[in-house]
Design a protein around this motif. Structure first.
Motif, PDB file in Angstrom:
ATOM      1  N   ASN A  85       0.861  -1.170   0.000  1.00 37.16           N
ATOM      2  CA  ASN A  85       0.000   0.000   0.000  1.00 37.16           C
ATOM      3  C   ASN A  85       0.900   1.223   0.000  1.00 37.16           C
ATOM      4  O   ASN A  85       1.747   1.379   0.882  1.00 37.16           O
ATOM      5  CB  ASN A  85      -0.885   0.004   1.247  1.00 37.16           C
ATOM      6  N   VAL A  86       0.777   2.086  -1.001  1.00 35.68           N
ATOM      7  CA  VAL A  86       1.667   3.239  -1.113  1.00 35.68           C
ATOM      8  C   VAL A  86       1.346   4.235   0.003  1.00 35.68           C
ATOM      9  O   VAL A  86       0.181   4.577   0.238  1.00 35.68           O
ATOM     10  CB  VAL A  86       1.522   3.905  -2.496  1.00 35.68           C
ATOM     11  N   THR A  87       2.381   4.688   0.698  1.00 40.63           N
ATOM     12  CA  THR A  87       2.206   5.644   1.787  1.00 40.63           C
ATOM     13  C   THR A  87       2.078   7.053   1.239  1.00 40.63           C
ATOM     14  O   THR A  87       2.886   7.491   0.416  1.00 40.63           O
ATOM     15  CB  THR A  87       3.393   5.568   2.766  1.00 40.63           C
ATOM     16  N   GLN A  88       1.056   7.766   1.701  1.00 31.42           N
ATOM     17  CA  GLN A  88       0.746   9.106   1.214  1.00 31.42           C
ATOM     18  C   GLN A  88       0.664  10.081   2.386  1.00 31.42           C
ATOM     19  O   GLN A  88       0.671   9.676   3.552  1.00 31.42           O
ATOM     20  CB  GLN A  88      -0.603   9.080   0.487  1.00 31.42           C
ATOM     21  N   GLU A  89       0.547  11.369   2.061  1.00 28.20           N
ATOM     22  CA  GLU A  89       0.410  12.365   3.116  1.00 28.20           C
ATOM     23  C   GLU A  89      -0.789  12.047   4.013  1.00 28.20           C
ATOM     24  O   GLU A  89      -0.726  12.207   5.224  1.00 28.20           O
ATOM     25  CB  GLU A  89       0.269  13.761   2.523  1.00 28.20           C
ATOM     26  N   LYS A  90      -1.883  11.573   3.415  1.00 23.57           N
ATOM     27  CA  LYS A  90      -3.093  11.323   4.200  1.00 23.57           C
ATOM     28  C   LYS A  90      -2.996  10.069   5.071  1.00 23.57           C
ATOM     29  O   LYS A  90      -3.815   9.880   5.974  1.00 23.57           O
ATOM     30  CB  LYS A  90      -4.312  11.229   3.281  1.00 23.57           C
ATOM     31  N   THR A  91      -2.004   9.202   4.807  1.00 24.11           N
ATOM     32  CA  THR A  91      -1.889   7.966   5.578  1.00 24.11           C
ATOM     33  C   THR A  91      -0.576   7.832   6.334  1.00 24.11           C
ATOM     34  O   THR A  91      -0.379   6.848   7.044  1.00 24.11           O
ATOM     35  CB  THR A  91      -2.035   6.729   4.657  1.00 24.11           C
ATOM     36  N   VAL A  92       0.326   8.806   6.202  1.00 23.35           N
ATOM     37  CA  VAL A  92       1.673   8.633   6.756  1.00 23.35           C
ATOM     38  C   VAL A  92       1.673   8.522   8.280  1.00 23.35           C
ATOM     39  O   VAL A  92       2.488   7.789   8.855  1.00 23.35           O
ATOM     40  CB  VAL A  92       2.623   9.754   6.281  1.00 23.35           C
ATOM     41  N   VAL A  93       0.779   9.221   8.954  1.00 26.58           N
ATOM     42  CA  VAL A  93       0.736   9.124  10.415  1.00 26.58           C
ATOM     43  C   VAL A  93       0.352   7.707  10.833  1.00 26.58           C
ATOM     44  O   VAL A  93       0.969   7.114  11.728  1.00 26.58           O
ATOM     45  CB  VAL A  93      -0.248  10.160  11.004  1.00 26.58           C
ATOM     46  N   ALA A  94      -0.642   7.150  10.170  1.00 24.55           N
ATOM     47  CA  ALA A  94      -1.058   5.775  10.473  1.00 24.55           C
ATOM     48  C   ALA A  94       0.033   4.777  10.098  1.00 24.55           C
ATOM     49  O   ALA A  94       0.293   3.819  10.835  1.00 24.55           O
ATOM     50  CB  ALA A  94      -2.350   5.440   9.732  1.00 24.55           C
ATOM     51  N   ALA A  95       0.689   5.005   8.951  1.00 21.85           N
ATOM     52  CA  ALA A  95       1.769   4.104   8.532  1.00 21.85           C
ATOM     53  C   ALA A  95       2.908   4.125   9.548  1.00 21.85           C
ATOM     54  O   ALA A  95       3.459   3.070   9.905  1.00 21.85           O
ATOM     55  CB  ALA A  95       2.280   4.503   7.151  1.00 21.85           C
ATOM     56  N   ASN A  96       3.263   5.312  10.014  1.00 21.15           N
ATOM     57  CA  ASN A  96       4.333   5.432  11.002  1.00 21.15           C
ATOM     58  C   ASN A  96       3.945   4.724  12.301  1.00 21.15           C
ATOM     59  O   ASN A  96       4.754   4.008  12.895  1.00 21.15           O
ATOM     60  CB  ASN A  96       4.622   6.904  11.262  1.00 21.15           C
ATOM     61  N   LEU A  97       2.697   4.890  12.731  1.00 18.56           N
ATOM     62  CA  LEU A  97       2.233   4.254  13.966  1.00 18.56           C
ATOM     63  C   LEU A  97       2.239   2.736  13.841  1.00 18.56           C
ATOM     64  O   LEU A  97       2.521   2.031  14.809  1.00 18.56           O
ATOM     65  CB  LEU A  97       0.823   4.748  14.299  1.00 18.56           C
ATOM     66  N   SER A  98       1.976   2.218  12.636  1.00 18.24           N
ATOM     67  CA  SER A  98       1.935   0.761  12.452  1.00 18.24           C
ATOM     68  C   SER A  98       3.311   0.122  12.600  1.00 18.24           C
ATOM     69  O   SER A  98       3.415  -1.102  12.697  1.00 18.24           O
ATOM     70  CB  SER A  98       1.332   0.396  11.096  1.00 18.24           C
ATOM     71  N   GLY A  99       4.370   0.945  12.627  1.00 23.42           N
ATOM     72  CA  GLY A  99       5.711   0.415  12.843  1.00 23.42           C
ATOM     73  C   GLY A  99       6.061   0.271  14.316  1.00 23.42           C
ATOM     74  O   GLY A  99       7.145  -0.214  14.655  1.00 23.42           O
TER      75      GLY A  99
END
Length: 217
Positions: A85-99
């Protein structure tokens, strides 16, 4: 200055690589284990490989002495499929938290509040909130070093592409950067928006290059 990497500590090499090999696209990878428990994790050691077949790679790294292989790698060894799933400005906070560290067997989908969307060709779900996703089948897993500081290269064949309506032109197959708003990884806590873009002519033939060099000279 010349630096011999074999004389550096693991942390020193990691810090150098993450700050020197930039920017790095962020793949937000969803997987499932044999029981069907989902996992979602960001990877910035990620890149395309070739077009035929359409192939991508990402690189899970050594976790800890207690758990050398993290959940993503363990999952694809059990179920050899994944979704990027490509990480975007609208999802980057969630992507970072998933780490963040999550107990084994718990799903990051629940932790970060994103929606698992059923895939069409693979068992792991994709992230509904991601505007671009690639369903992949594992082609190969290459072990570079399974000890501290080591990692693996995972090659995946893309089986299906999911793109939000309006994000790319089906005639040119070009993704609209302004619509996608991808985010890249730098070193430390730094990320990068793709907002400062400039074009350069691509030299397709030797004559093309010679003609342009002549004009510029």
């Amino acid at each position: 200055m010349e630096i011999n990497p074999t004389e550096l500590s693991e942390q020193q090499v990691y810090t150098f690589m993450c700050s020197a090999i930039v920017p790095r696209p962020i793949s937000w990878i969803s997987t499932v284990d044999a029981r069907g428990v989902t996992n979602l994790a960001p990877f910035s050691y990620f890149m395309g490989v070739c077009c035929t077949p359409m192939t991508v790679l990402f690189c899970p790294v050594f976790g800890s002495e207690e758990r050398p292989k993290k959940d993503t790698l363990l999952n694809i060894e059990q179920v050899p499929e994944f979704v990027i799933n490509v990480t975007q400005e609208k999802t980057v906070v969630a992507a970072n938290l998933s780490g963040a560290p999550v107990p084994h067997g718990e799903s990051e989908f629940d932790l970060v509040g994103v929606t698992p969307e059923p895939s069409t060709r693979v068992r792991p779900p994709r992230v509904r909130e991601a505007s671009l996703a690639l369903e992949c089948r594992v082609q190969d897993i290459i072990e570079v070093n399974s000890g501290p500081g080591g990692g693996w290269v995972v090659l995946g064949t893309v089986l299906a592409i999911h793109a939000q309506d309006g994000i790319f032109d089906p005639q040119t197959m070009r993704v609209d950067l302004g619509q996608l708003q991808p985010v890249a990884r730098l070193g430390g806590a730094d990320f990068l928006r793709a907002t400062d873009v400039f074009p350069l002519h691509r030299y397709r033939t030797e004559d093309d290059a010679a003609a342009l060099v002549g004009k510029e000279g």
